[in-house]
Design an enzyme around this catalytic site. Sequence first.
Site, PDB file in Angstrom:
ATOM      1  N   LYS A 107       0.856  -1.188   0.000  1.00 54.67           N
ATOM      2  CA  LYS A 107       0.000   0.000   0.000  1.00 54.67           C
ATOM      3  C   LYS A 107       0.886   1.229   0.000  1.00 54.67           C
ATOM      4  O   LYS A 107       2.014   1.187   0.508  1.00 54.67           O
ATOM      5  CB  LYS A 107      -0.881   0.018   1.267  1.00 54.67           C
ATOM      6  CG  LYS A 107      -2.151   0.818   1.094  1.00 54.67           C
ATOM      7  CD  LYS A 107      -3.180   0.009   0.313  1.00 54.67           C
ATOM      8  CE  LYS A 107      -4.524   0.624   0.247  1.00 54.67           C
ATOM      9  NZ  LYS A 107      -5.527  -0.358  -0.205  1.00 54.67           N
ATOM     10  N   GLY A 219     -20.804   6.618   2.297  1.00 50.09           N
ATOM     11  CA  GLY A 219     -19.852   7.069   1.291  1.00 50.09           C
ATOM     12  C   GLY A 219     -20.532   7.231  -0.053  1.00 50.09           C
ATOM     13  O   GLY A 219     -21.612   6.678  -0.296  1.00 50.09           O
ATOM     14  N   GLY A 221     -18.193   7.562  -2.970  1.00 48.89           N
ATOM     15  CA  GLY A 221     -16.989   7.615  -3.805  1.00 48.89           C
ATOM     16  C   GLY A 221     -16.978   6.503  -4.832  1.00 48.89           C
ATOM     17  O   GLY A 221     -18.023   5.993  -5.243  1.00 48.89           O
TER      18      GLY A 221
HETATM   19  N1  GLU Z   1      -7.091   0.030  -3.532  1.00 48.51           N
HETATM   20  C1  GLU Z   1      -7.864  -1.142  -3.834  1.00 48.51           C
HETATM   21  C2  GLU Z   1      -7.962  -2.058  -2.640  1.00 48.51           C
HETATM   22  O1  GLU Z   1      -7.864  -1.649  -1.507  1.00 48.51           O
HETATM   23  C3  GLU Z   1      -7.352  -1.837  -5.077  1.00 48.51           C
HETATM   24  C4  GLU Z   1      -5.940  -2.296  -5.018  1.00 48.51           C
HETATM   25  C5  GLU Z   1      -5.414  -2.772  -6.337  1.00 48.51           C
HETATM   26  O2  GLU Z   1      -6.166  -2.825  -7.283  1.00 48.51           O
HETATM   27  O3  GLU Z   1      -4.225  -3.094  -6.380  1.00 48.51           O
HETATM   28  O4  GLU Z   1      -8.230  -3.227  -2.768  1.00 48.51           O
END
Ligand code: GLU
Length: 428
Positions: A107, A219, A221
């Site tokens: 992340k 939300g 979004g």
């Molecule tokens: N941000 C999204 C999640 O929390 C997608 C992550 C991704 O596609 O790599 O799953």
Amino acid sequence: MSGESFNPFRMAQQQFDGIAEQLTLDEATRTLLRVPDRELHFNIPIRMDDGSYKVFRGFRIQHNTARGPAKGGVRFHPQETVDTVRALAMWMTWKTALVDLPLGGGKGGVICDPHNLSMREQEALCRGWVRRIIEILGPESDVPAPDVMTSSQHMLWMLDEYEHLVGHRAPGAITGKPIGLGGSLGRTESTGYGVVFAVREALGELGLRIEDTTASVQGFGHVAQHVIDLLTSYGGTVTCVSSWDQKEQAAFCFRKKDGVQLKELRTITNSYGEISRAKAADAGYEVLPGDSWIEQDVEVLIPAALENQINRDTVKQIKDSVKIIAEGANGPTTPPADAVIKERGIWLIPDFLANSGGVTCSYFEQVQSNMNYYWTRDEVISKLDTKMTEAYYAVSQMARRRNIPMRDAAYMIAIARVAEACKLRGWV
Ligand code: GLU
């Protein structure tokens, strides 16, 4: 947010420790998996539009890569913390393992408020973020994606910077790209649709008809809007949504007893998913305080905003009508609230199952980008449905067989897979 002092990383570790105990994982495996494998913390200096310089703090955290390259989004948020990114990286490892993707968990984040940045400044931030971590990025090592307050435009800037630095095209290096520039059809809606696929199966198991179902969504979004889209197209009714109001620095809820209208709401919403209160009132919506989404008389609650929303305090507001909670957001429910939900017999579809549609489609996008051959939207969505439905039943069958909550079952499957990969590689 309220109540207990909240640290998402502590929460993720607490959840991990409980399952590690049940799986009787050895000490080395626990030590390896309860903290991220590696972290980069760095400054990103940007020249602002007025000619001044500002320095932003950025992070990329890789939790585990035993099953494949690190995978996970990048958040732009003023309240971003290292511990939030750590927790989210760890949850990505479990998420990719649970849906059985050949990927690990990572992340990223930048402490910033995009509301106060021009598009040029945001572009500079994206490019700066990539420049600071170029050594650890790449289709075979770490693949970023959109998350809170980042979009396909941000991903394209990041990819462009990456490609400049490595000297060739590499569309598999980032997912969530725009359609026509390496993006996959269906990626934008995939997280929200995945949540609804899971809800659809859960309703079926509980013997409830989707046409008779009402839901309240927190939300408005990327995730929430597509949840509303698919749920209503299946015949369900969303009676309440909440959205953030930047000017007031508070959330508000918008309720329509016979169902909110997505198209109508989109015409009165800005690009950050903020619904105009005045225009909503004109369109016949009741405008309520931000936390009212949780106290609605509905069968399904879908937190699709941020972490720590259903906690020791707010859990008490959940009505007896609620049968299912589907976590569209990452980490919306704290362990004390989980205990109450379990006791009340509410069927909770945990985040790293419910919202795994996004990364699943990211994986499909990466496959298409690497092949340079793109599938139809129907092909993508039907593959997504198959993957999500399989993962849902794997978890629900284990939960029923062992009489444990869905979250514990999902953790057992995911952690066992990751631990096995580490073992087979000879790491522990
Ligand atoms: N941000 C999204 C999640 O929390 C997608 C992550 C991704 O596609 O790599 O799953």
